[in-house]
Design a protein around this motif. Sequence first.
Motif, short mmCIF file in Angstrom:
data_model
loop_
_atom_site.label_atom_id
_atom_site.label_comp_id
_atom_site.label_asym_id
_atom_site.label_seq_id
_atom_site.Cartn_x
_atom_site.Cartn_y
_atom_site.Cartn_z
N TYR A 50 10.22 -23.95 76.99
CA TYR A 50 10.41 -24.37 78.13
C TYR A 50 9.70 -23.52 79.41
CZ TYR A 50 12.58 -25.03 82.95
OH TYR A 50 13.03 -25.41 84.27
N PHE A 51 10.00 -22.23 79.26
CA PHE A 51 9.47 -21.36 80.21
C PHE A 51 8.08 -21.03 80.18
CE2 PHE A 51 14.02 -19.65 80.30
CZ PHE A 51 14.52 -20.26 81.54
N LYS A 52 7.69 -20.99 78.81
CA LYS A 52 6.05 -20.83 78.84
C LYS A 52 5.22 -22.26 79.49
CE LYS A 52 4.15 -19.46 74.85
NZ LYS A 52 3.57 -19.45 73.64
N TYR A 102 1.75 -12.33 93.84
CA TYR A 102 2.55 -13.09 93.08
C TYR A 102 2.03 -14.00 91.91
CZ TYR A 102 5.53 -17.64 92.87
OH TYR A 102 6.32 -18.67 92.62
N ARG A 103 0.72 -14.14 91.89
CA ARG A 103 0.09 -14.69 90.65
C ARG A 103 -0.03 -13.65 89.57
NH1 ARG A 103 -2.97 -18.87 90.14
NH2 ARG A 103 -4.94 -17.35 89.60
N VAL A 104 -0.41 -12.58 89.95
CA VAL A 104 -0.27 -11.54 89.00
C VAL A 104 1.16 -11.21 88.32
CG1 VAL A 104 -0.44 -9.06 88.58
CG2 VAL A 104 -2.15 -10.16 90.02
N VAL A 133 4.35 -12.37 83.65
CA VAL A 133 5.59 -12.80 82.72
C VAL A 133 4.89 -13.68 81.40
CG1 VAL A 133 7.30 -14.94 83.13
CG2 VAL A 133 6.93 -13.10 84.77
N ARG A 134 4.04 -14.61 81.89
CA ARG A 134 3.46 -15.29 80.66
C ARG A 134 2.94 -14.59 79.51
NH1 ARG A 134 -0.99 -19.19 83.08
NH2 ARG A 134 -1.24 -19.79 80.92
N SER A 135 2.41 -13.27 80.00
CA SER A 135 1.64 -12.38 78.91
C SER A 135 2.91 -11.87 78.03
CB SER A 135 1.09 -11.49 79.65
OG SER A 135 0.64 -10.57 78.45
N GLU A 171 16.67 -5.95 75.56
CA GLU A 171 17.07 -5.10 76.61
C GLU A 171 15.90 -4.65 77.47
OE1 GLU A 171 20.93 -2.91 75.27
OE2 GLU A 171 19.15 -2.31 74.44
N ALA A 172 14.67 -4.31 76.76
CA ALA A 172 13.45 -3.89 77.29
C ALA A 172 13.04 -5.10 78.25
CB ALA A 172 12.42 -3.37 76.42
N GLU A 173 12.76 -6.17 77.41
CA GLU A 173 12.02 -7.45 78.04
C GLU A 173 12.76 -7.88 79.06
OE1 GLU A 173 10.99 -11.84 76.77
OE2 GLU A 173 10.71 -10.15 75.30
N ARG A 174 14.33 -7.79 79.05
CA ARG A 174 15.07 -8.47 80.11
C ARG A 174 14.82 -7.63 81.54
NH1 ARG A 174 20.02 -6.59 81.75
NH2 ARG A 174 21.18 -8.37 83.24
N ILE A 175 14.64 -6.05 81.52
CA ILE A 175 14.32 -5.32 82.66
C ILE A 175 12.80 -5.58 83.18
CG2 ILE A 175 13.91 -2.87 83.04
CD1 ILE A 175 16.23 -2.14 81.21
N LEU A 176 12.06 -5.68 82.35
CA LEU A 176 10.70 -6.02 82.63
C LEU A 176 10.56 -7.47 83.39
CD1 LEU A 176 8.76 -4.60 79.62
CD2 LEU A 176 8.74 -3.68 81.80
N LEU A 177 11.12 -8.49 82.88
CA LEU A 177 11.17 -9.55 83.30
C LEU A 177 11.86 -9.76 84.78
CD1 LEU A 177 11.40 -11.84 80.27
CD2 LEU A 177 9.51 -11.58 81.72
N GLN A 178 12.99 -9.01 84.93
CA GLN A 178 13.76 -8.97 86.27
C GLN A 178 12.83 -8.29 87.26
OE1 GLN A 178 17.15 -6.73 84.96
NE2 GLN A 178 18.60 -8.46 85.16
N GLN A 179 12.03 -7.24 86.88
CA GLN A 179 11.18 -6.53 87.90
C GLN A 179 10.00 -7.29 88.25
OE1 GLN A 179 10.20 -2.52 86.52
NE2 GLN A 179 12.23 -1.89 86.19
#
Length: 364
Positions: A106-108, A81-83, A88-90, A49-57
């Motif tokens: 895949y996403f990494k 954009y790059r930050v 996301v990668r982190s 739940e926490a990761e999803r919110i952070l990744l959405q932002q």
Amino acid sequence: VMQLITGQLKLPRVHETLLDEVLAITGQAPDSGKSAVNCGLKRSFNTWEAERILLQQLFGVMQINEPGLREAIDTEFLHDYRVAVRRVRSMLGQIKHVLPDNLLTYFKREFSWLGSVTTPTRDLDMYLLKFDGYVQSLPKELQQHLEKFRLFLQRHWKIEHARLCRVLDSKRYRKLVGEWQKLLANVDMPLLEEPSQQGQAQEIVNAAKPASIVARQRIWKLYKRILKEGGSITPQSHDEDLHELRKSCKKFRYLIEFFQAYYSGKSIKKLLKTLKQLQDNLGDFQDLCVQIGQLNGFAEQMQQEGLADTRTIMAMGVLVEKLNERKMALRAEFGRRFESFTQPENKAAFVEALQVQQLEGVTE
């Protein structure tokens, strides 16, 4: 001054800036914090739940900045954009056992690709932003001979920016965006998936655990890594050792910023202040390492393209010497910055804030 302007020059005083007028006419509002992540995490959240919110932002930050980087309105659009991509990668790399391995792999891979294809344009942005400083660092008799280097940078920036725009229009990028949106839209993913084997269950073992515990565990591990890596660096260490420490510090800072709602307090803020000072030193040092290497490469490339004469090459050589002097000064400064970060009182406050004693016996 106001009397002169209004009295003698007869210019009226306005109460709104030109930007305010433009925004009012176009019906738009200024966006604050294009690169910021306003977490809003609750202590009741599990890790997914926490990761999803952070990744959405973070994805929102990417989307906000993409039109600006395409149109090359300002270099900050690509930077922000790059930050967001780096963060996301982190997140994908540091918060483990939340996504199934096939999705994670895949996403990494794809976000790593996205980071790499945006690098050339950003590098050239930085050279052009620093160019006036480069000129001023040279003796006056050499300054004018650097102008051909500016033309070279501008020419190649146009080439790289056009290439980047083609990447953003590619099928590969559109597929990544589509798959990413699908993932982030699934509130219960991967919790509703029924793993058929024990190995599959292990892949997402942290997804349902409290986010505050999983994050604290990883933050503490990164902190210990920083102490180990930094403590092993000597005046004889390779430049790459400082680069590795820089990457660890960046991951550490990102995680604290992501989950700061769980560990807020003066102790964390104080640690982040000394961490930033250390990061500034390491970041400037790494930038100079890259610049010195690339400038030598640029000089060779300019000669191959017939864009540089002897005086230009000489000016670039002197510039490399100046940058190398700065690099050595930063290297000498590293020890003091790292010592400040590792002060016993800083560590004690950080241990208390994370409640590290509760992590004893917990494995990742």
